[in-house]
Design an enzyme around this catalytic site. Structure first.
Site, PDB file in Angstrom:
ATOM      1  N   ALA A  89       1.094  -1.127  -0.033  1.00  0.00           N
ATOM      2  CA  ALA A  89       0.114  -0.082  -0.094  1.00  0.00           C
ATOM      3  C   ALA A  89       0.913   1.174  -0.123  1.00  0.00           C
ATOM      4  O   ALA A  89       2.038   1.238   0.375  1.00  0.00           O
ATOM      5  CB  ALA A  89      -0.990  -0.008   1.316  1.00  0.00           C
TER       6      ALA A  89
ATOM      7  N   GLU B 225       4.242  -5.119   7.568  1.00  0.00           N
ATOM      8  CA  GLU B 225       3.510  -4.109   8.323  1.00  0.00           C
ATOM      9  C   GLU B 225       3.928  -3.911   9.723  1.00  0.00           C
ATOM     10  O   GLU B 225       3.537  -2.736  10.248  1.00  0.00           O
ATOM     11  CB  GLU B 225       1.941  -4.502   8.161  1.00  0.00           C
TER      12      GLU B 225
HETATM   13  N1  DAK Z   1       4.575   3.353  -0.466  1.00  0.00           N
HETATM   14  C1  DAK Z   1       4.816   4.384  -1.101  1.00  0.00           C
HETATM   15  N2  DAK Z   1       6.135   4.810  -1.634  1.00  0.00           N
HETATM   16  C2  DAK Z   1       7.030   3.593  -1.560  1.00  0.00           C
HETATM   17  C3  DAK Z   1       6.667   2.445  -1.304  1.00  0.00           C
HETATM   18  C4  DAK Z   1       5.479   2.271  -0.601  1.00  0.00           C
HETATM   19  N3  DAK Z   1       4.999   1.037  -0.067  1.00  0.00           N
HETATM   20  N4  DAK Z   1       7.580   1.477  -1.212  1.00  0.00           N
HETATM   21  C5  DAK Z   1       8.601   2.211  -2.088  1.00  0.00           C
HETATM   22  N5  DAK Z   1       8.205   3.604  -2.318  1.00  0.00           N
HETATM   23  C6  DAK Z   1       8.676   4.473  -2.855  1.00  0.00           C
HETATM   24  C7  DAK Z   1      10.011   5.091  -2.025  1.00  0.00           C
HETATM   25  O1  DAK Z   1       9.376   6.037  -1.040  1.00  0.00           O
HETATM   26  C8  DAK Z   1      11.013   5.917  -3.031  1.00  0.00           C
HETATM   27  O2  DAK Z   1      10.440   6.995  -3.450  1.00  0.00           O
HETATM   28  P1  DAK Z   1      11.033   8.284  -3.645  1.00  0.00           P
HETATM   29  O3  DAK Z   1      11.728   8.431  -2.183  1.00  0.00           O
HETATM   30  O4  DAK Z   1      12.259   8.154  -4.373  1.00  0.00           O
HETATM   31  O5  DAK Z   1       9.975   9.419  -3.788  1.00  0.00           O
HETATM   32  C9  DAK Z   1      11.004   4.705  -4.231  1.00  0.00           C
HETATM   33  O6  DAK Z   1       9.438   4.099  -3.829  1.00  0.00           O
HETATM   34  C10 DAK Z   1      11.659   3.904  -4.437  1.00  0.00           C
HETATM   35  O7  DAK Z   1      12.026   3.113  -3.226  1.00  0.00           O
HETATM   36  P2  DAK Z   1      13.375   3.021  -2.366  1.00  0.00           P
HETATM   37  O8  DAK Z   1      14.313   4.101  -2.633  1.00  0.00           O
HETATM   38  O9  DAK Z   1      13.065   2.726  -0.908  1.00  0.00           O
HETATM   39  O10 DAK Z   1      13.910   1.493  -3.182  1.00  0.00           O
HETATM   40  P3  DAK Z   1      14.877   0.831  -2.361  1.00  0.00           P
HETATM   41  O11 DAK Z   1      15.457  -0.274  -3.650  1.00  0.00           O
HETATM   42  O12 DAK Z   1      16.104   1.272  -1.596  1.00  0.00           O
HETATM   43  O13 DAK Z   1      13.991  -0.107  -1.405  1.00  0.00           O
HETATM   44  C11 DAK Z   1      11.921  -1.382  -0.843  1.00  0.00           C
HETATM   45  C12 DAK Z   1      12.981  -0.823  -2.036  1.00  0.00           C
HETATM   46  C13 DAK Z   1      11.006  -2.334  -1.423  1.00  0.00           C
HETATM   47  C14 DAK Z   1      12.803  -2.356   0.253  1.00  0.00           C
HETATM   48  C15 DAK Z   1      11.829  -0.145   0.211  1.00  0.00           C
HETATM   49  O14 DAK Z   1      11.245   0.654  -0.849  1.00  0.00           O
HETATM   50  C16 DAK Z   1      10.580  -0.290   0.956  1.00  0.00           C
HETATM   51  O15 DAK Z   1      10.922  -1.074   2.131  1.00  0.00           O
HETATM   52  N6  DAK Z   1       9.227  -0.161   0.772  1.00  0.00           N
HETATM   53  C17 DAK Z   1       8.207  -0.468   1.704  1.00  0.00           C
HETATM   54  C18 DAK Z   1       7.863  -1.688   1.682  1.00  0.00           C
HETATM   55  C19 DAK Z   1       6.483  -1.945   2.735  1.00  0.00           C
HETATM   56  O16 DAK Z   1       6.758  -1.447   3.882  1.00  0.00           O
HETATM   57  N7  DAK Z   1       5.466  -2.246   2.244  1.00  0.00           N
HETATM   58  C20 DAK Z   1       4.297  -2.487   3.028  1.00  0.00           C
HETATM   59  C21 DAK Z   1       3.497  -1.409   3.029  1.00  0.00           C
HETATM   60  S1  DAK Z   1       2.267  -1.436   4.235  1.00  0.00           S
HETATM   61  C22 DAK Z   1      -5.099  -1.217   5.239  1.00  0.00           C
HETATM   62  C23 DAK Z   1      -5.106  -2.404   4.317  1.00  0.00           C
HETATM   63  C24 DAK Z   1      -3.732  -2.638   3.899  1.00  0.00           C
HETATM   64  C25 DAK Z   1      -2.684  -2.091   4.072  1.00  0.00           C
HETATM   65  C26 DAK Z   1      -2.699  -1.014   4.891  1.00  0.00           C
HETATM   66  C27 DAK Z   1      -3.961  -0.358   5.679  1.00  0.00           C
HETATM   67  N8  DAK Z   1      -6.179  -0.932   5.774  1.00  0.00           N
HETATM   68  C28 DAK Z   1      -7.225  -1.881   6.006  1.00  0.00           C
HETATM   69  C29 DAK Z   1      -6.515   0.436   6.460  1.00  0.00           C
HETATM   70  C30 DAK Z   1      -1.243  -2.537   3.723  1.00  0.00           C
HETATM   71  C31 DAK Z   1      -0.213  -1.933   4.285  1.00  0.00           C
HETATM   72  C32 DAK Z   1       0.874  -2.209   3.540  1.00  0.00           C
HETATM   73  O17 DAK Z   1       1.186  -2.653   2.284  1.00  0.00           O
END
Ligand code: DAK
Length: 255
Positions: free
Chosen positions: A62, A130
């Site tokens: 997300a 998460e």
């Molecule tokens: N959201 C927004 N932007 C993201 C992103 C994300 N999940 N993942 C990456 N990006 C963006 C980064 O901010 C960066 O943007 P700029 O800073 O260049 O503007 C760009 O993509 C490239 O990312 P990185 O520079 O971080 O790239 P790396 O190769 O260094 O790292 C990575 C890649 C995948 C390891 C890292 O980006 C990372 O850890 N990303 C986050 C992964 C994550 O935590 N995903 C889970 C998200 S939480 C809900 C229902 C469902 C959900 C929530 C609520 N409700 C019921 C309310 C679901 C939640 C989730 O999915």
């Protein structure tokens, strides 16, 4: 366009297309996925494939930037929207394959888990991180992951938020196969192993297996008997058995 729906041979392909944000799911993209699934179902295709644009990510989850600062009501609405959209894949008459070509985290892995099958490229990395944000999965991850890899492994992935690489994912059954080269082409080849069979009968098989996850065995066996009886009413089963007896290849009509 942050989402692309294309036709490749007999398949529909949905490409998540926000490579600058590693294809993170925002509200617009989730609504677009719903519309694309509906469109693909109408298009007479034999399977639906998902993949991510840019070569680095399937989907990084997300959109965290969009999630920050949401009210309780907005969060509930977002959860309901995502769950409704991903649940469409459970009842879609055609099978779906997630071609995981890079990172699949959070909501991205949950989308893949809602698909009938998952395949992964060697560079794929998966997880439900998460917990690191002090959140828990909200798009079906707590329900679908244990059904795919078992409760202990799912609890470990969800409670540690750790990343699973492609090889481990294949070993624990999170993905069916590791594939080389173009992920969509590999997904199409994988899908052709079953889509050559009768689509309605494939749907009955899927339904029977999916019911196993939430049904006591005595009831599940009844469901299996009913769906098996239904399969035996199709024209395709007559064709399949006749073809066997006549020593020729079956020509199924999806009827
Ligand atoms: N959201 C927004 N932007 C993201 C992103 C994300 N999940 N993942 C990456 N990006 C963006 C980064 O901010 C960066 O943007 P700029 O800073 O260049 O503007 C760009 O993509 C490239 O990312 P990185 O520079 O971080 O790239 P790396 O190769 O260094 O790292 C990575 C890649 C995948 C390891 C890292 O980006 C990372 O850890 N990303 C986050 C992964 C994550 O935590 N995903 C889970 C998200 S939480 C809900 C229902 C469902 C959900 C929530 C609520 N409700 C019921 C309310 C679901 C939640 C989730 O999915």
């Amino acid at each position: 366009m942050i989402l692309e729906l294309t036709r490749r041979d007999e398949f529909s392909v949905i490409t998540l297309n926000r490579p600058e944000a590693l294809n993170a799911l925002n509200t617009e993209m989730i609504a677009d996925i719903a519309a694309a699934i509906d469109e693909a179902a109408k298009a007479g295709t034999r399977a639906l494939l998902f993949t991510g644009a840019g070569g680095k990510a399937f989907c990084a989850g997300a959109d965290i930037k969009e999630l920050l600062g949401r009210s309780v009501i907005e969060s509930k609405r977002f959860a309901a929207l995502g769950q409704r959209v991903f649940a469409k894949l459970d009842t879609l008459p055609i099978p779906s394959v997630a071609a995981i070509n890079g990172y699949a985290f959070g909501g991205g892995l949950e989308l893949a888990l809602a698909c009938t099958f998952r395949i992964a490229t060697p560079n794929a990395k998966m997880g439900l991180p998460e917990i690191k944000l002090a959140a828990i999965p909200g798009y079906g991850g707590t329900q679908r992951l244990p059904r795919v890899i078992g409760e202990a492994r799912a609890l470990e992935m969800i409670m540690t938020g750790r990343t699973v690489a492609a090889e481990e994912a294949e070993r624990i059954g999170l993905v069916s196969r590791i594939v080389e080269g173009d992920a969509v082409a590999a997904g199409m080849a994988f899908a052709r192993e079953f889509t050559k069979y009768s689509l309605p009968v494939l749907a009955l098989a899927r339904e029977a297996v999916m019911r196993a996850g939430d049904t006591p065995i005595s009831e599940g066996l009844k469901i299996e008997a009913d769906l098996n009886t239904l399969a035996f009413q199709t024209e395709d089963v007559q064709e399949g058995m006749s073809a066997f007896i006549e020593k020729r290849e079956a020509k199924f009509k999806d009827a």
